[in-house]
Design a protein around this motif. Sequence first.
Motif, PDB file in Angstrom:
ATOM      1  N   ASN A   1     -31.366 -13.325  11.755  1.00 15.60           N
ATOM      2  CA  ASN A   1     -30.368 -13.737  10.760  1.00 15.60           C
ATOM      3  C   ASN A   1     -30.629 -13.122   9.393  1.00 15.60           C
ATOM      4  N   VAL A   2     -31.871 -13.182   8.947  1.00  9.65           N
ATOM      5  CA  VAL A   2     -32.207 -12.667   7.617  1.00  9.65           C
ATOM      6  C   VAL A   2     -32.152 -11.146   7.595  1.00  9.65           C
ATOM      7  N   ILE A   3     -32.461 -10.503   8.726  1.00  3.97           N
ATOM      8  CA  ILE A   3     -32.353  -9.044   8.814  1.00  3.97           C
ATOM      9  C   ILE A   3     -30.943  -8.593   8.459  1.00  3.97           C
ATOM     10  N   ARG A   4     -29.936  -9.266   9.021  1.00  2.14           N
ATOM     11  CA  ARG A   4     -28.550  -8.881   8.756  1.00  2.14           C
ATOM     12  C   ARG A   4     -28.175  -9.074   7.299  1.00  2.14           C
ATOM     13  N   THR A   5     -28.651 -10.142   6.683  1.00  5.92           N
ATOM     14  CA  THR A   5     -28.328 -10.394   5.274  1.00  5.92           C
ATOM     15  C   THR A   5     -28.922  -9.330   4.367  1.00  5.92           C
ATOM     16  N   ILE A   6     -30.193  -8.989   4.578  1.00  8.72           N
ATOM     17  CA  ILE A   6     -30.864  -8.002   3.735  1.00  8.72           C
ATOM     18  C   ILE A   6     -30.333  -6.598   4.003  1.00  8.72           C
ATOM     19  N   GLY A   7     -30.178  -6.242   5.282  1.00  8.69           N
ATOM     20  CA  GLY A   7     -29.831  -4.871   5.647  1.00  8.69           C
ATOM     21  C   GLY A   7     -28.369  -4.521   5.498  1.00  8.69           C
ATOM     22  N   GLU A   8     -27.473  -5.512   5.628  1.00  6.60           N
ATOM     23  CA  GLU A   8     -26.047  -5.212   5.612  1.00  6.60           C
ATOM     24  C   GLU A   8     -25.233  -6.101   4.675  1.00  6.60           C
ATOM     25  N   GLY A   9     -25.790  -7.234   4.283  1.00  6.10           N
ATOM     26  CA  GLY A   9     -25.000  -8.213   3.554  1.00  6.10           C
ATOM     27  C   GLY A   9     -24.719  -7.880   2.111  1.00  6.10           C
ATOM     28  N   ILE A  10     -25.550  -7.042   1.477  1.00  7.98           N
ATOM     29  CA  ILE A  10     -25.374  -6.732   0.047  1.00  7.98           C
ATOM     30  C   ILE A  10     -24.802  -5.332  -0.127  1.00  7.98           C
ATOM     31  N   ILE A  11     -25.474  -4.337   0.429  1.00  4.92           N
ATOM     32  CA  ILE A  11     -24.956  -2.964   0.439  1.00  4.92           C
ATOM     33  C   ILE A  11     -24.406  -2.694   1.840  1.00  4.92           C
ATOM     34  N   PRO A  12     -23.149  -2.240   1.979  1.00  6.90           N
ATOM     35  CA  PRO A  12     -22.613  -1.932   3.312  1.00  6.90           C
ATOM     36  C   PRO A  12     -23.536  -0.970   4.052  1.00  6.90           C
ATOM     37  N   SER A  13     -23.737  -1.223   5.340  1.00 10.40           N
ATOM     38  CA  SER A  13     -24.695  -0.424   6.111  1.00 10.40           C
ATOM     39  C   SER A  13     -24.333   1.059   6.136  1.00 10.40           C
TER      40      SER A  13
END
Length: 328
Positions: free
Chosen positions: A60-72
């Motif tokens: 869950n946290v991986i997705r927030t850090i990796g994609e949630g702020i800057i688009p992947s």
Amino acid sequence: MDSLLLVSVILGLYFAFNIAANDIGNSVGTAVGSGALSMRRALFLGAFFAFLGALFFGGNVIRTIGEGIIPSDSFSVIAGFAVILTAALWITVTLLRGIPISGSDAMVSAVIGVGLVSVGWSKLNFNTVIYIILSWILSPMIGFFSGFLTYSVIKVGVIRRVKRISVRDRLEKLFAYLQMLSSSFSAFNVGALDFGVAMGVIFTLSGGSSSFLKIVGALGLVMGIIFVGDRVTETIGRRITELVPTRGFSAQVAASIVSFVFISYGMPISPTQTLVGSVIGVGLARGTSTLKFDVIKDIGYTWILTIPACLILGVVTYSVLRVLSGLL
């Protein structure tokens, strides 16, 4: 760029090593401070459950850090390298000072700073940023009230009913065993959170999940806990307020439940801030004279400084790397 990605992975492992060393105090600090566990046993217990948390609950946290702020699709290798380098430098400095900062605050602030100069203000997902900031504010506050309430209930419902010293000693031994369980639960949360914070950017840059990265990242957490986890554990367990098993259990179980709820929603909160809030709540339930406000003040200053420091450092680091990449 492949070589830069490799260096980013190495830096990510270095960050995982440091953030776990910083955050393990949240899991076992109160157990050490109350005398329920020796430092060595506490660190090995924490390392084991943090490893499990990283493997089974870190997504869950991986997705927030990796994609949630800057688009992947906008996250370049240079941007990822700048984020990880910024957060790693900051957490190293604070770890050497023994100050329990938030690795989550450092990483998220670095992502925002790098995002501002790499993709621009308009492409950042500020809804996610707002939710994260709210979680940073709410988690220590909820931890404070939960710790205060939990210990107050135990004090009124159990401790005050026990008059004989021998019975009270046996009660503390019982809570020492319960504290091992609460510390294990907390270590599981720390592993899940720290793995996501440390490896979220790496997973995005590498194009998705990888069993190899999962295992290596989890091992990075374990090594940090075992080799340098004692620094912040000492601060959490002994320097804020005097703890015995009943107080340590109260602080630990309250903070663990709060952390688990936030992590379930993918929010990269600070388990350090949550537990410190809970420890302060327990100390206040005993009386303000038991709290060491000079230590609390130093921790608070570092928390406040982390966000602007990592944001600015992220901007500078990315800008320098862009210039260097143009010269190479």
